[in-house]
Motif scaffolding. Structure first.
Motif, PDB file in Angstrom:
ATOM      1  N   SER A   1       4.724   0.951  -2.293  1.00 18.37           N
ATOM      2  CA  SER A   1       6.108   0.339  -2.814  1.00 18.37           C
ATOM      3  C   SER A   1       6.934   1.712  -3.502  1.00 18.37           C
ATOM      4  CB  SER A   1       5.453  -0.464  -3.742  1.00 18.37           C
ATOM      5  OG  SER A   1       5.357  -1.697  -3.606  1.00 18.37           O
ATOM      6  N   TRP A   2       8.068   1.336  -3.538  1.00 18.62           N
ATOM      7  CA  TRP A   2       9.022   2.094  -4.410  1.00 18.62           C
ATOM      8  C   TRP A   2       8.990   1.420  -5.663  1.00 18.62           C
ATOM      9  CZ3 TRP A   2      10.107   7.120  -3.789  1.00 18.62           C
ATOM     10  CH2 TRP A   2       9.683   7.811  -2.406  1.00 18.62           C
ATOM     11  N   ILE A   3       9.113   2.247  -6.712  1.00 20.64           N
ATOM     12  CA  ILE A   3       9.237   1.540  -8.303  1.00 20.64           C
ATOM     13  C   ILE A   3      10.305   2.528  -9.020  1.00 20.64           C
ATOM     14  CG2 ILE A   3       8.402   0.995 -10.282  1.00 20.64           C
ATOM     15  CD1 ILE A   3       5.913   1.537  -7.753  1.00 20.64           C
ATOM     16  N   ARG A   4      11.170   2.190  -9.866  1.00 25.70           N
ATOM     17  CA  ARG A   4      12.129   3.016 -10.409  1.00 25.70           C
ATOM     18  C   ARG A   4      11.823   2.574 -12.012  1.00 25.70           C
ATOM     19  NH1 ARG A   4      18.205   1.805  -8.786  1.00 25.70           N
ATOM     20  NH2 ARG A   4      18.355  -0.285  -9.629  1.00 25.70           N
ATOM     21  N   GLN A   5      12.332   3.675 -12.723  1.00 21.82           N
ATOM     22  CA  GLN A   5      12.402   3.537 -14.283  1.00 21.82           C
ATOM     23  C   GLN A   5      13.833   4.081 -14.719  1.00 21.82           C
ATOM     24  OE1 GLN A   5       9.293   4.725 -16.837  1.00 21.82           O
ATOM     25  NE2 GLN A   5       9.748   2.920 -18.235  1.00 21.82           N
ATOM     26  N   PRO A   6      14.986   3.277 -15.128  1.00 20.29           N
ATOM     27  CA  PRO A   6      15.916   4.034 -15.618  1.00 20.29           C
ATOM     28  C   PRO A   6      15.447   4.399 -16.957  1.00 20.29           C
ATOM     29  CG  PRO A   6      16.619   1.833 -14.688  1.00 20.29           C
ATOM     30  CD  PRO A   6      14.844   1.938 -14.661  1.00 20.29           C
ATOM     31  N   PRO A   7      16.477   5.332 -17.462  1.00 26.06           N
ATOM     32  CA  PRO A   7      16.306   5.842 -19.030  1.00 26.06           C
ATOM     33  C   PRO A   7      16.611   4.836 -19.880  1.00 26.06           C
ATOM     34  CG  PRO A   7      18.540   6.611 -18.076  1.00 26.06           C
ATOM     35  CD  PRO A   7      17.542   6.026 -17.091  1.00 26.06           C
ATOM     36  N   GLY A   8      15.384   4.484 -20.896  1.00 26.24           N
ATOM     37  CA  GLY A   8      15.176   3.385 -21.737  1.00 26.24           C
ATOM     38  C   GLY A   8      15.034   2.407 -21.429  1.00 26.24           C
ATOM     39  N   LYS A   9      14.579   2.033 -20.156  1.00 27.39           N
ATOM     40  CA  LYS A   9      14.292   0.665 -19.465  1.00 27.39           C
ATOM     41  C   LYS A   9      12.862   0.733 -18.886  1.00 27.39           C
ATOM     42  CE  LYS A   9      19.330  -0.227 -18.579  1.00 27.39           C
ATOM     43  NZ  LYS A   9      20.086  -0.837 -17.582  1.00 27.39           N
TER      44      LYS A   9
ATOM     45  N   ILE B   1       6.444  -1.595   1.625  1.00 27.41           N
ATOM     46  CA  ILE B   1       6.384  -1.523   3.152  1.00 27.41           C
ATOM     47  C   ILE B   1       4.815  -1.608   3.427  1.00 27.41           C
ATOM     48  CG2 ILE B   1       6.110   1.006   3.534  1.00 27.41           C
ATOM     49  CD1 ILE B   1       7.599   0.519   6.399  1.00 27.41           C
ATOM     50  N   ALA B   2       4.330  -2.744   4.304  1.00 27.09           N
ATOM     51  CA  ALA B   2       2.902  -3.088   4.428  1.00 27.09           C
ATOM     52  C   ALA B   2       2.298  -2.025   5.690  1.00 27.09           C
ATOM     53  CB  ALA B   2       2.801  -4.227   4.666  1.00 27.09           C
TER      54      ALA B   2
ATOM     55  N   ARG C   1       0.375  -8.858  -3.079  1.00 28.09           N
ATOM     56  CA  ARG C   1       0.432  -9.990  -1.902  1.00 28.09           C
ATOM     57  C   ARG C   1       1.623 -10.514  -2.056  1.00 28.09           C
ATOM     58  NH1 ARG C   1      -1.201 -12.207  -6.761  1.00 28.09           N
ATOM     59  NH2 ARG C   1      -0.821 -14.369  -7.315  1.00 28.09           N
ATOM     60  N   LEU C   2       1.876 -11.295  -0.945  1.00 24.63           N
ATOM     61  CA  LEU C   2       3.184 -12.060  -0.796  1.00 24.63           C
ATOM     62  C   LEU C   2       2.904 -13.734  -1.035  1.00 24.63           C
ATOM     63  CD1 LEU C   2       6.131 -11.790   0.273  1.00 24.63           C
ATOM     64  CD2 LEU C   2       5.436 -12.567   2.484  1.00 24.63           C
ATOM     65  N   ASP C   3       3.745 -14.313  -2.182  1.00 26.81           N
ATOM     66  CA  ASP C   3       3.313 -15.376  -2.307  1.00 26.81           C
ATOM     67  C   ASP C   3       4.876 -16.233  -2.237  1.00 26.81           C
ATOM     68  OD1 ASP C   3       2.914 -15.610  -5.722  1.00 26.81           O
ATOM     69  OD2 ASP C   3       4.676 -15.300  -4.823  1.00 26.81           O
ATOM     70  N   PHE C   4       4.961 -17.616  -2.750  1.00 31.94           N
ATOM     71  CA  PHE C   4       6.210 -18.265  -2.771  1.00 31.94           C
ATOM     72  C   PHE C   4       7.276 -17.584  -3.632  1.00 31.94           C
ATOM     73  CE2 PHE C   4       6.301 -20.593  -6.792  1.00 31.94           C
ATOM     74  CZ  PHE C   4       4.952 -20.189  -7.076  1.00 31.94           C
TER      75      PHE C   4
ATOM     76  N   PRO D   1       3.398  -7.395  -6.940  1.00 35.17           N
ATOM     77  CA  PRO D   1       2.901  -5.884  -6.712  1.00 35.17           C
ATOM     78  C   PRO D   1       1.339  -5.881  -7.596  1.00 35.17           C
ATOM     79  CG  PRO D   1       4.721  -5.827  -8.046  1.00 35.17           C
ATOM     80  CD  PRO D   1       4.681  -7.207  -7.570  1.00 35.17           C
ATOM     81  N   LYS D   2       0.618  -4.830  -7.084  1.00 37.72           N
ATOM     82  CA  LYS D   2      -0.444  -4.354  -7.933  1.00 37.72           C
ATOM     83  C   LYS D   2      -0.891  -3.083  -7.546  1.00 37.72           C
ATOM     84  CE  LYS D   2      -5.514  -5.909  -8.778  1.00 37.72           C
ATOM     85  NZ  LYS D   2      -6.537  -6.753  -8.316  1.00 37.72           N
ATOM     86  N   TYR D   3      -0.409  -2.098  -8.287  1.00 36.59           N
ATOM     87  CA  TYR D   3      -0.263  -0.806  -8.091  1.00 36.59           C
ATOM     88  C   TYR D   3      -1.900  -0.076  -8.310  1.00 36.59           C
ATOM     89  CZ  TYR D   3       4.330  -1.881  -8.619  1.00 36.59           C
ATOM     90  OH  TYR D   3       5.624  -2.589  -8.620  1.00 36.59           O
ATOM     91  N   ASP D   4      -2.265   0.833  -7.559  1.00 33.37           N
ATOM     92  CA  ASP D   4      -3.514   1.451  -8.094  1.00 33.37           C
ATOM     93  C   ASP D   4      -3.500   2.940  -8.062  1.00 33.37           C
ATOM     94  OD1 ASP D   4      -5.629   0.742  -4.971  1.00 33.37           O
ATOM     95  OD2 ASP D   4      -3.477   1.676  -5.282  1.00 33.37           O
ATOM     96  N   TYR D   5      -2.577   3.603  -7.213  1.00 31.75           N
ATOM     97  CA  TYR D   5      -2.284   4.841  -6.980  1.00 31.75           C
ATOM     98  C   TYR D   5      -0.784   5.187  -6.992  1.00 31.75           C
ATOM     99  CZ  TYR D   5      -7.288   5.636  -5.816  1.00 31.75           C
ATOM    100  OH  TYR D   5      -8.528   5.712  -6.142  1.00 31.75           O
TER     101      TYR D   5
END
Length: 126
Positions: A37-45, A53-54, A103-106, A111-115
């Motif tokens: 996965s790609w994740i981002r964190q804007p300043p203060g958010k 991508i699987a 996982r993909l659900d309805f 997401p469930k990140y581990d590294y």
């Protein structure tokens, strides 16, 4: 031990495309049933999941970013990449890549990140 490292420009001009690459070591991006996965964190958010991508190359995107986001991979280099088009200053953030056992659900991708990678600052400014 899986390690991830983000790389790419730290400064992008408005309206251009932001491109980042995540290099993975200690594990293959094609190993069943992991995703990346790609994740981002804007300043203060808070953290915002952008897309994934699987192991089989399937991709899923955040509905709010889907029209501007593309995730691809290079299995020969064990890398996956993010492209975010038509950026604005609101896209300024620390961008992270992560291994994802979600996982993909309805509702969509859960997401469930581990590294995680250490993150890279991207600033959108002229």
């Amino acid at each position: 031990q899986v390690q991830l490292q983000e790389s790419g420009p730290g400064l992008v001009k408005p309206s251009q495309t932001l491109s980042l690459t995540c290099t993975v070591s200690g594990g293959s991006i094609t190993t069943s049933y992991y995703a990346w996965s790609w994740i981002r964190q804007p300043p203060g958010k808070g953290l915002e999941w952008m897309g994934v991508i699987a192991y089989d190359g399937s991709t899923y995107y955040s509905p709010s970013l889907k029209s501007r986001t593309s995730i691809s991979r290079d299995t020969s280099k064990n890398q996956f990449s993010l492209q975010l088009s038509s950026v604005t200053p609101e896209d300024t953030a620390v961008y992270y890549c992560a291994r994802d056992q979600g996982r993909l659900d309805f509702t969509g991708w859960v997401p469930k990140y581990d590294y995680w990678g250490q993150g890279t600052q991207v600033t959108v400014s002229s």
